[in-house]
Design a protein around this motif. Structure first.
Motif, mmCIF file in Angstrom:
data_model
loop_
_atom_site.group_PDB
_atom_site.id
_atom_site.type_symbol
_atom_site.label_atom_id
_atom_site.label_comp_id
_atom_site.label_asym_id
_atom_site.label_seq_id
_atom_site.Cartn_x
_atom_site.Cartn_y
_atom_site.Cartn_z
ATOM 1 N N ASP A 95 0.837 -1.206 0.000
ATOM 2 C CA ASP A 95 0.000 0.000 0.000
ATOM 3 C C ASP A 95 0.871 1.256 0.000
ATOM 4 O O ASP A 95 1.989 1.233 0.507
ATOM 5 C CB ASP A 95 -0.900 0.037 1.240
ATOM 6 N N ASP A 97 -0.092 4.159 1.453
ATOM 7 C CA ASP A 97 -0.517 5.096 2.498
ATOM 8 C C ASP A 97 0.386 5.057 3.722
ATOM 9 O O ASP A 97 0.091 5.673 4.738
ATOM 10 C CB ASP A 97 -1.967 4.802 2.912
ATOM 11 N N GLN A 99 1.044 2.425 5.574
ATOM 12 C CA GLN A 99 0.714 1.384 6.576
ATOM 13 C C GLN A 99 1.626 0.172 6.460
ATOM 14 O O GLN A 99 1.868 -0.515 7.439
ATOM 15 C CB GLN A 99 -0.752 0.978 6.446
ATOM 16 N N ARG A 201 -1.944 5.010 9.232
ATOM 17 C CA ARG A 201 -2.052 5.661 7.931
ATOM 18 C C ARG A 201 -1.398 7.036 8.040
ATOM 19 O O ARG A 201 -1.620 7.749 9.012
ATOM 20 C CB ARG A 201 -3.543 5.842 7.615
#
Ligand code: UDP
Ligand code: MG
Length: 314
Positions: A95, A97, A99, A201
């Motif tokens: 991902d 973001d 994370q 996040r």
């Protein structure tokens, strides 16, 4: 001399604030693992100007591949677009973001070097994940494993390394409504698991609304199992036998000793459960027909508007 190439695929939907920092961070970590590094960012129809920033970054960073989709197609389709646009000895989906920590990459690469084709990851804790989503996650994995028979690791997300063989097999098997954690389990091969500590996040909130999660669960279950149809058919059969027996006894009593069998409440119970079962069956058939329709219509799961890879300047 380094010969192995590793490419990290980052789907991004309105992630301007995190993805620009993540690209150099990932490249540095890959370099420290002594591989030929590459990062592919898939802009999934962002409206925050992510694509302009990526195109600008590419002017100075030739190891960055940029894929711009023609609109927002969703996380799974964006991941698939990235996987289909790169070629490397190993690819890693992750991902954008923040994370999924870049610090977990060396352990994943080490496991691949040990001979594993699919290196899954499991977060030790997911910050910001409410108890509702955790319970939903447990329930989904339990139901999915029961229905599909696939041993997909509990809590696994789409942070995963694929060897070249696994990468090719995944692209072949992904279908029109991709559910990649199912596909990468279905392909088999040698699989391992690495634990990591998930980050918060870096900005904004999850894009996975409950509706999107339900759609993902439907795609996963319908794409990998026919058992729901068999289970409802079995329930229907058992219930028909029970109700048929009850009807036979009632008619027998009435004919043999002229006893009028009172049945208002039982009649309502039988009719309403039968009707409920029928609605479930029709709904399930609809989900499977929808899935067939998508396969038959043969539309791709995404459309690429622009691809900037090695050698391209704009
Ligand atoms: N994402 C995407 N397209 C979408 C939604 C999400 O490419 O339509 C990307 C998003 O930018 C992120 C990843 O998919 O990199 C996971 O999304 P998110 O963080 O919202 O999901 P969660 O981590 O909460 O499951
Ligand atoms: Mg996330």
């Amino acid at each position: 001399m380094t010969t192995e190439s590793v490419c990290v695929v980052l789907p991004a939907y309105n992630e301007k604030s995190s993805v620009l920092d993540l690209v150099p961070e990932v490249l540095n970590v890959l370099e420290s693992c002594e591989v030929q590094p590459c990062v592919c960012v898939v802009d999934d129809g962002s409206s925050d100007g992510t694509i302009d920033q990526l195109v600008a970054l590419r002017q100075t960073e030739p190891r960055l591949v940029v894929v711009q989709l023609s609109r927002n197609f969703g996380h799974q389709a964006a991941l698939l677009a990235g996987l289909a646009s790169v070629s490397a000895d190993a690819v890693i989906m992750m991902d954008s973001d923040g994370q999924h920590p870049a610090t977990a990459l060396p352990a994943m690469i080490a496991s691949w070097r040990d001979g594993f084709d699919v290196v899954n990851t499991i977060p030790e804790a997911v910050p910001g994940k409410g108890s509702g989503r955790r319970i939903w996650g447990h329930l989904f994995y339990w139901v999915f494993r029961f229905l599909s028979g696939l041993a997909i690791p509990e809590g696994t997300s789409d942070f995963r390394l694929l060897s070249r063989k696994a990468h090719e097999a995944t692209l072949d098997a992904a279908g029109k409504r991709p559910f990649l954690r199912g596909t990468t389990s279905w392909i088999g091969l040698d699989q391992s698991c690495v634990l990591y500590t998930a980050n918060e996040r870096s900005h904004g909130t999850t894009t996975y609304t409950f509706r999107k999660l339900l759609r993902l669960a439907r795609d996963g279950i319908v794409g990998f199992s026919n058992r729901p149809l068999l289970i409802v058919a079995m329930l229907g059969t058992v219930w028909s036998i029970v109700v048929g027996g009850y009807a036979a006894i009632s008619i027998g009593l009435e004919l043999s000793n002229g006893r009028d069998v009172p049945g208002w409440a039982s009649m309502v119970a039988i009719l309403s459960t039968m009707q409920g079962l029928l609605f479930v069956m029709v709904g399930l058939l609809g989900a499977y027909i929808g899935s067939l329709h998508n396969e038959v219509a043969d539309r791709p799961p995404y459309v690429i508007q622009r691809l900037l890879s090695a050698g391209d300047k704009h």
